[in-house]
Design a protein around this motif. Structure first.
Motif, PDB file in Angstrom:
ATOM      1  N   SER A   1       1.970  -0.875  -9.820  1.00 11.08           N
ATOM      2  CA  SER A   1       1.870  -1.712  -8.633  1.00 11.08           C
ATOM      3  C   SER A   1       2.977  -1.318  -7.665  1.00 11.08           C
ATOM      4  O   SER A   1       3.696  -0.351  -7.884  1.00 11.08           O
ATOM      5  CB  SER A   1       1.950  -3.188  -9.021  1.00 11.08           C
ATOM      6  OG  SER A   1       1.577  -4.014  -7.949  1.00 11.08           O
ATOM      7  N   ASP A   2       3.121  -2.094  -6.587  1.00  7.50           N
ATOM      8  CA  ASP A   2       4.026  -1.656  -5.534  1.00  7.50           C
ATOM      9  C   ASP A   2       4.896  -2.826  -5.101  1.00  7.50           C
ATOM     10  O   ASP A   2       5.531  -3.467  -5.921  1.00  7.50           O
ATOM     11  CB  ASP A   2       3.206  -1.097  -4.364  1.00  7.50           C
ATOM     12  CG  ASP A   2       3.856   0.149  -3.783  1.00  7.50           C
ATOM     13  OD1 ASP A   2       4.959   0.014  -3.216  1.00  7.50           O
ATOM     14  OD2 ASP A   2       3.284   1.232  -3.892  1.00  7.50           O
TER      15      ASP A   2
ATOM     16  N   TYR B   1       6.269   2.700  -3.990  1.00  6.62           N
ATOM     17  CA  TYR B   1       6.647   3.011  -5.368  1.00  6.62           C
ATOM     18  C   TYR B   1       5.432   3.365  -6.230  1.00  6.62           C
ATOM     19  O   TYR B   1       5.481   4.275  -7.065  1.00  6.62           O
ATOM     20  CB  TYR B   1       7.380   1.821  -5.986  1.00  6.62           C
ATOM     21  CG  TYR B   1       7.670   1.967  -7.462  1.00  6.62           C
ATOM     22  CD1 TYR B   1       8.781   2.659  -7.904  1.00  6.62           C
ATOM     23  CD2 TYR B   1       6.818   1.409  -8.416  1.00  6.62           C
ATOM     24  CE1 TYR B   1       9.048   2.805  -9.258  1.00  6.62           C
ATOM     25  CE2 TYR B   1       7.070   1.556  -9.778  1.00  6.62           C
ATOM     26  CZ  TYR B   1       8.184   2.246 -10.188  1.00  6.62           C
ATOM     27  OH  TYR B   1       8.435   2.391 -11.532  1.00  6.62           O
ATOM     28  N   GLY B   2       4.337   2.636  -6.072  1.00  4.62           N
ATOM     29  CA  GLY B   2       3.242   2.674  -7.031  1.00  4.62           C
ATOM     30  C   GLY B   2       2.591   4.024  -7.227  1.00  4.62           C
ATOM     31  O   GLY B   2       2.369   4.468  -8.362  1.00  4.62           O
TER      32      GLY B   2
ATOM     33  N   ASP C   1       1.682  -0.308   1.604  1.00  4.91           N
ATOM     34  CA  ASP C   1       2.369   0.434   0.550  1.00  4.91           C
ATOM     35  C   ASP C   1       1.820   1.847   0.425  1.00  4.91           C
ATOM     36  O   ASP C   1       2.567   2.822   0.335  1.00  4.91           O
ATOM     37  CB  ASP C   1       2.196  -0.267  -0.800  1.00  4.91           C
ATOM     38  CG  ASP C   1       2.848  -1.626  -0.840  1.00  4.91           C
ATOM     39  OD1 ASP C   1       4.037  -1.707  -0.553  1.00  4.91           O
ATOM     40  OD2 ASP C   1       2.157  -2.596  -1.166  1.00  4.91           O
TER      41      ASP C   1
ATOM     42  N   PHE D   1       6.373  -1.533 -11.982  1.00  8.06           N
ATOM     43  CA  PHE D   1       6.715  -1.937 -10.623  1.00  8.06           C
ATOM     44  C   PHE D   1       8.217  -2.143 -10.573  1.00  8.06           C
ATOM     45  O   PHE D   1       8.868  -2.334 -11.600  1.00  8.06           O
ATOM     46  CB  PHE D   1       5.970  -3.196 -10.188  1.00  8.06           C
ATOM     47  CG  PHE D   1       6.507  -4.470 -10.771  1.00  8.06           C
ATOM     48  CD1 PHE D   1       7.231  -5.352  -9.990  1.00  8.06           C
ATOM     49  CD2 PHE D   1       6.298  -4.792 -12.105  1.00  8.06           C
ATOM     50  CE1 PHE D   1       7.728  -6.528 -10.514  1.00  8.06           C
ATOM     51  CE2 PHE D   1       6.792  -5.967 -12.645  1.00  8.06           C
ATOM     52  CZ  PHE D   1       7.514  -6.835 -11.848  1.00  8.06           C
TER      53      PHE D   1
ATOM     54  N   THR E   1       1.428  -7.412  -5.537  1.00  7.14           N
ATOM     55  CA  THR E   1       2.242  -7.320  -6.748  1.00  7.14           C
ATOM     56  C   THR E   1       2.405  -8.690  -7.395  1.00  7.14           C
ATOM     57  O   THR E   1       2.400  -8.822  -8.620  1.00  7.14           O
ATOM     58  CB  THR E   1       3.620  -6.711  -6.424  1.00  7.14           C
ATOM     59  OG1 THR E   1       3.425  -5.412  -5.870  1.00  7.14           O
ATOM     60  CG2 THR E   1       4.473  -6.587  -7.673  1.00  7.14           C
TER      61      THR E   1
ATOM     62  N   MET F   1       8.463  -0.414  -0.747  1.00 10.29           N
ATOM     63  CA  MET F   1       7.085  -0.025  -0.511  1.00 10.29           C
ATOM     64  C   MET F   1       6.950   1.470  -0.795  1.00 10.29           C
ATOM     65  O   MET F   1       7.844   2.246  -0.495  1.00 10.29           O
ATOM     66  CB  MET F   1       6.683  -0.343   0.925  1.00 10.29           C
ATOM     67  CG  MET F   1       6.736  -1.816   1.254  1.00 10.29           C
ATOM     68  SD  MET F   1       6.372  -2.165   2.995  1.00 10.29           S
ATOM     69  CE  MET F   1       4.617  -1.762   3.038  1.00 10.29           C
TER      70      MET F   1
ATOM     71  N   ASN G   1      -2.588  -1.046  -5.029  1.00 12.73           N
ATOM     72  CA  ASN G   1      -1.734  -0.846  -3.867  1.00 12.73           C
ATOM     73  C   ASN G   1      -2.190  -1.708  -2.708  1.00 12.73           C
ATOM     74  O   ASN G   1      -3.383  -1.990  -2.573  1.00 12.73           O
ATOM     75  CB  ASN G   1      -1.840   0.625  -3.416  1.00 12.73           C
ATOM     76  CG  ASN G   1      -0.549   1.384  -3.590  1.00 12.73           C
ATOM     77  OD1 ASN G   1       0.467   0.823  -3.963  1.00 12.73           O
ATOM     78  ND2 ASN G   1      -0.574   2.653  -3.297  1.00 12.73           N
TER      79      ASN G   1
ATOM     80  N   HIS H   1      10.683   8.562  -7.740  1.00 11.18           N
ATOM     81  CA  HIS H   1       9.820   7.471  -8.214  1.00 11.18           C
ATOM     82  C   HIS H   1       8.965   7.936  -9.393  1.00 11.18           C
ATOM     83  O   HIS H   1       8.721   7.176 -10.339  1.00 11.18           O
ATOM     84  CB  HIS H   1       8.899   6.988  -7.101  1.00 11.18           C
ATOM     85  CG  HIS H   1       9.546   6.059  -6.109  1.00 11.18           C
ATOM     86  ND1 HIS H   1      10.485   5.113  -6.463  1.00 11.18           N
ATOM     87  CD2 HIS H   1       9.338   5.901  -4.771  1.00 11.18           C
ATOM     88  CE1 HIS H   1      10.849   4.427  -5.381  1.00 11.18           C
ATOM     89  NE2 HIS H   1      10.176   4.894  -4.355  1.00 11.18           N
TER      90      HIS H   1
END
Length: 511
Positions: free
Chosen positions: A354-355, A386-387, A410, A377, A360, A384, A406, A52
């Protein structure tokens, strides 16, 4: 020099500055070479976070992201993040170690069919059987990632191959097999068009200056996909805003009334084009995603060099439409959208990571991007977790402050990466919107299935104490007034801000 040494040497020659990963037995020869190189290795706490982070690194810089992991446990931890990059066409170089070749297909400790697994979530998954093949596929992969960025490429490296010292290396020469045969038909359509419209995706980012010049000179309105946000500033009238399921009023009107739609570097998913418009000119490097009557397989740059436009006069008609999107609760205490509005007002120029989930949706609706890569994003996979790691990648790609928005669910998917943030003293400010639930799942349960909330309530830890245990400063806002007071201060990272919000339904898309 062995194969591992040469791999790292090639990465240096290709300008790779940062790689993300975790060492392990089968990939150790590469790590020995890395330890003696100029490349900065970022030690994450989970391989998913490493991939990620490489993803966020690319999205915020345009430079190829690289992640490295060991055999099965490490490699398989990559899969969610690599699949995320695959769905969004993000070019990553994914290097995994493996047991010696003689153990392939056996039940040897930590042996799994890694190449076959990655074939489903990459543009290519290579399994070099000797050092010469390893050189070939590495150079081929880097060339493709830089010139034809269609998604991640995986190279599986057996330990015995990495240690080989007898191998050949060579320069490669490529020709991109484009298919521009529909250019003349596309030109005829553009020449006859009175209401052309451009849709810009991530594949058009490299041509943002040329596209802006053409759009302004010929008054051709543009819309963007989620990942094309900011190619032309969303403050400018020529940019009508998002197209697709979250379309702005002007974008919706334009795509319904255009007589020629020119889609540049978009994937054309159901979220972008729920209905395929007539007279669609679709330009993309990836021939597998091309749709419409005028598919053009090639670079956006080459298309723009071949095609000509003329001035049209329908932008003023579109601009008469009110483009504002009504969002309730922007000034209501404890509403997540109210909190997000104020966070974005505090950080209007910063990269926002963001997630997945309801926050988001609010963020994409409220964030105005003035340049590409300002909103990170995952659009097509939306995992979930990622952010936070994506922000880490962005922090290594740029010197500016990164802001994470977030949800509480997440955040807990990859919260261990607070250690990576602290260890590297990254200027990342993390806002955790805490409503103690999986909000969007609760909304689906109630609205789509007529259920009472089931398995969505979260018994959360004290996030401020959790952050403090990693040595990171933390603050809590229990209401909107608290948040506003916090945002009046100069906020620098590493910092965690827990914002207590109430349950709130997002506006569901209308087709």
């Amino acid at each position: 020099m062995n194969v591992a040494d040469k791999i790292v040497k090639i990465l240096e020659e290709e300008g790779i500055e940062n790689v993300f990963g975790i060492p392990g037995d089968q990939i150790m020869p590469v790590y020995k070479a890395l330890s003696e190189s100029s490349i900065n290795h970022v030690l994450t706490r989970h391989e998913q976070a490493a991939a990620h982070a490489a993803d966020g690194y690319y999205r915020s810089s345009g430079k190829v992201g690289v992640c490295i992991g060991t055999a099965s446990p490490g490699a398989l931890n990559f899969t969610m993040a690599v699949a995320t990059a695959f769905k969004d066409n993000i070019p990553l170089l994914v290097l995994t170690g493996d047991n010696d070749l003689k153990y392939r297909g056996t039940d040897q400790f930590q042996s799994t069919p890694q190449v076959e697994i990655f074939k489903n979530i990459t543009k290519a998954s290579y399994n070099p059987l000797n050092g010469t093949e390893a050189m070939y596929v590495l150079r081929a992969a880097i060339y493709e990632l830089k010139t034809m960025p269609k998604g991640p490429i995986h190279i599986n490296l057996s330990k015995d191959v990495l240690l080989q010292e007898d191998f050949d290396d060579f320069e490669l020469c490529y020709l991109c097999e484009d298919d521009m045969s529909n250019i003349s038909k596309a030109q005829e359509l553009i020449d006859s068009s009175q209401r052309p419209l451009m849709i810009l995706g991530a594949g058009a980012i490299s041509q943002k200056d040329n596209i802006q010049m053409l759009a302004e000179m010929y008054q051709i309105p543009i819309t963007t996909t989620f990942h094309g946000k900011g190619i032309i500033s969303e403050d400018e009238d020529i940019n009508l805003g998002l197209v697709g399921i979250r379309a702005t009023p002007r974008a919706k009107y334009a795509i319904e009334n255009a007589d020629c739609v020119i889609a540049l570097g978009i994937k054309a998913s159901e979220r972008t084009l729920p209905v395929i418009p007539e007279n669609l000119i679709h330009v993309n490097l990836n021939k597998d995603v091309l749709i419409g009557d005028y598919p053009i397989h090639g670079k956006v740059e080459d298309f723009l060099l071949e095609i000509s436009f003329r001035k049209v006069d329908w932008l003023n008609e579109i601009l008469k439409i009110d483009n504002s999107i009504e969002i309730e609760g922007l000034d209501a205490d404890l509403k997540p959208q109210a909190a997000i509005k104020r966070i974005l007002e505090k950080f209007p120029e910063n990269i926002i990571a963001s997630d997945a989930g309801s926050h988001t949706t609010w963020t994409t609706l409220l964030k105005k991007s003035k340049k590409p890569g300002q909103l990170l994003f995952s659009g097509a996979m939306a995992p979930m977790g990622y952010g936070l790691p994506a922000a880490i990648g962005a922090a290594f790609a740029t010197s500016e402050r990164i802001v994470v928005i977030n949800g509480d669910g997440d955040f807990q998917m990859n919260l261990q990466e607070l250690a990576t943030i602290k260890e590297n003293d990254l200027d990342i400010v993390i806002f955790i919107l805490n409503n103690s639930e999986f909000g969007i799942i609760r909304q689906w349960e109630e609205t789509m299935y007529g259920m009472e909330p089931y398995q969505v309530k979260l018994n959360n830890p004290d996030f401020t104490k959790l952050a403090s245990s990693y040595g990171i400063d933390a603050i809590r806002a229990d209401n909107l007034e608290d948040l506003e007071l916090i945002l009046e201060k100069e906020l620098t990272g590493p910092l965690v801000v827990e914002v207590v919000v109430e349950s709130e339904d997002i506006p569901l898309p209308k087709h």
